[in-house]
Design an enzyme around this catalytic site. Structure first.
Site, mmCIF file in Angstrom:
data_model
loop_
_atom_site.group_PDB
_atom_site.id
_atom_site.type_symbol
_atom_site.label_atom_id
_atom_site.label_comp_id
_atom_site.label_asym_id
_atom_site.label_seq_id
_atom_site.Cartn_x
_atom_site.Cartn_y
_atom_site.Cartn_z
ATOM 1 N N PHE A 178 4.025 -52.172 -72.252
ATOM 2 C CA PHE A 178 4.091 -53.475 -72.309
ATOM 3 C C PHE A 178 3.886 -53.469 -74.213
ATOM 4 O O PHE A 178 3.386 -53.017 -74.572
ATOM 5 C CB PHE A 178 2.546 -53.423 -72.396
ATOM 6 C CG PHE A 178 2.641 -54.849 -72.059
ATOM 7 C CD1 PHE A 178 3.668 -56.000 -70.793
ATOM 8 C CD2 PHE A 178 1.961 -55.306 -72.438
ATOM 9 C CE1 PHE A 178 3.435 -57.247 -70.716
ATOM 10 C CE2 PHE A 178 1.356 -57.128 -72.390
ATOM 11 C CZ PHE A 178 2.226 -57.751 -71.822
ATOM 12 N N GLY A 179 4.670 -54.417 -73.913
ATOM 13 C CA GLY A 179 4.982 -54.995 -75.645
ATOM 14 C C GLY A 179 5.398 -57.004 -75.401
ATOM 15 O O GLY A 179 5.471 -57.120 -74.606
ATOM 16 N N TYR A 180 3.788 -56.569 -76.806
ATOM 17 C CA TYR A 180 3.787 -58.323 -76.243
ATOM 18 C C TYR A 180 4.064 -58.812 -77.987
ATOM 19 O O TYR A 180 3.234 -60.066 -78.658
ATOM 20 C CB TYR A 180 2.099 -58.480 -76.549
ATOM 21 C CG TYR A 180 1.352 -57.276 -77.235
ATOM 22 C CD1 TYR A 180 0.707 -56.329 -76.882
ATOM 23 C CD2 TYR A 180 0.633 -58.110 -78.549
ATOM 24 C CE1 TYR A 180 0.518 -55.516 -77.475
ATOM 25 C CE2 TYR A 180 0.457 -57.504 -79.414
ATOM 26 C CZ TYR A 180 -0.306 -56.160 -78.430
ATOM 27 O OH TYR A 180 -1.350 -55.645 -79.623
ATOM 28 N N GLY A 181 4.471 -58.018 -79.239
ATOM 29 C CA GLY A 181 5.211 -58.383 -80.330
ATOM 30 C C GLY A 181 5.943 -58.390 -80.603
ATOM 31 O O GLY A 181 7.265 -58.087 -80.166
ATOM 32 N N SER A 182 6.629 -56.964 -81.763
ATOM 33 C CA SER A 182 7.674 -56.142 -81.746
ATOM 34 C C SER A 182 8.346 -55.939 -80.674
ATOM 35 O O SER A 182 9.927 -55.892 -80.872
ATOM 36 C CB SER A 182 7.807 -55.941 -83.319
ATOM 37 O OG SER A 182 7.127 -54.779 -82.996
ATOM 38 N N GLU A 239 3.232 -47.768 -84.911
ATOM 39 C CA GLU A 239 2.341 -48.608 -84.520
ATOM 40 C C GLU A 239 1.288 -47.960 -85.170
ATOM 41 O O GLU A 239 0.003 -48.550 -85.290
ATOM 42 C CB GLU A 239 1.435 -49.263 -83.127
ATOM 43 C CG GLU A 239 3.046 -49.229 -82.278
ATOM 44 C CD GLU A 239 3.669 -50.985 -83.144
ATOM 45 O OE1 GLU A 239 2.452 -51.463 -82.946
ATOM 46 O OE2 GLU A 239 4.739 -51.365 -82.336
HETATM 47 C C1 SIN Z 1 3.291 -54.848 -80.212
HETATM 48 O O1 SIN Z 1 4.680 -55.444 -80.147
HETATM 49 O O2 SIN Z 1 3.499 -54.720 -78.278
HETATM 50 C C2 SIN Z 1 2.309 -54.307 -80.116
HETATM 51 C C3 SIN Z 1 2.562 -54.880 -81.833
HETATM 52 C C4 SIN Z 1 3.443 -54.979 -82.592
HETATM 53 O O3 SIN Z 1 4.185 -54.425 -82.716
HETATM 54 O O4 SIN Z 1 3.875 -55.824 -82.842
#
Ligand code: SIN
Length: 180
Positions: free
Chosen positions: A11-15, A91
């Site tokens: 699951f990604g929530y940022g980049s 990360e």
């Molecule tokens: C993510 O995207 O899930 C983690 C935070 C990031 O790499 O911006």
């Protein structure tokens, strides 16, 4: 990973919403319950530099009624080891692996891997007035590019999937207003 392990979901929530850059065979917009997203993590390796950190997102525990939208990916079978090595490196600036349940249009997926940062890590910045966070985002650039790009691409991707996030939207509006 052992050969008989089930599919690896991330699951990604940022980049990772708008630039996964790893091999996957499925992707869906989805959300996790009980978390909220905040620009509270410092970045000295992607969107800032040591001494002048940028701000990137992490997930904070929140009420059970809270939903945090992002993208859930099924990693290409056979690529799991390589993908995890790459993501652990990407990360490494304060994020640790956790497991969450993701809901998407097709149902629920359990045991989904997510990278999140807690206050225990050395890059943690924590809360600040939104104006101050906006100023820091505008000022910060790192090896992966401008912090403004990170914010605005995330905001646009969340809006596109119908998962607008009030914290991200308020920050994007402030930054866009200041940049004219
Ligand atoms: C993510 O995207 O899930 C983690 C935070 C990031 O790499 O911006």
């Amino acid at each position: 990973m052992s050969a008989d392990a089930g599919p690896l979901w991330i699951f990604g929530y940022g980049s990772l919403v708008w630039r996964p850059a790893f091999a996957h065979v499925e992707r869906h917009p989805g959300f996790v319950r009980g978390f909220t997203r905040r620009f509270w993590q410092g970045s000295t390796d992607h969107r800032g530099v040591p001494g002048a950190p940028g701000r990137v997102v992490t997930l904070l525990p929140a009420g059970a009624d809270q939903r945090c939208w992002g993208t859930v990916y099924r990693v290409r079978p056979g690529s799991e080891g390589e993908v995890l090595t790459g993501l652990d490196h990407r990360e490494q600036g304060g994020y640790v692996r956790e497991r969450v349940e993701v809901t998407h249009a097709g149902g629920q997926i359990r045991d989904v891997l997510v990278y999140l940062a807690t206050p225990a890590n050395p890059e943690w910045l924590g809360d600040a007035p939104l104006e101050q966070i906006a100023a820091q985002v505008i000022a910060s650039v790192g090896p992966s590019g401008a912090n403004v790009e990170y914010l605005l691409r995330l905001h646009d991707a969340l809006v596109d999937m119908g998962g607008r996030d009030e914290h991200v939207a308020a920050l994007a509006e402030l930054v866009r207003g200041r940049l004219g």
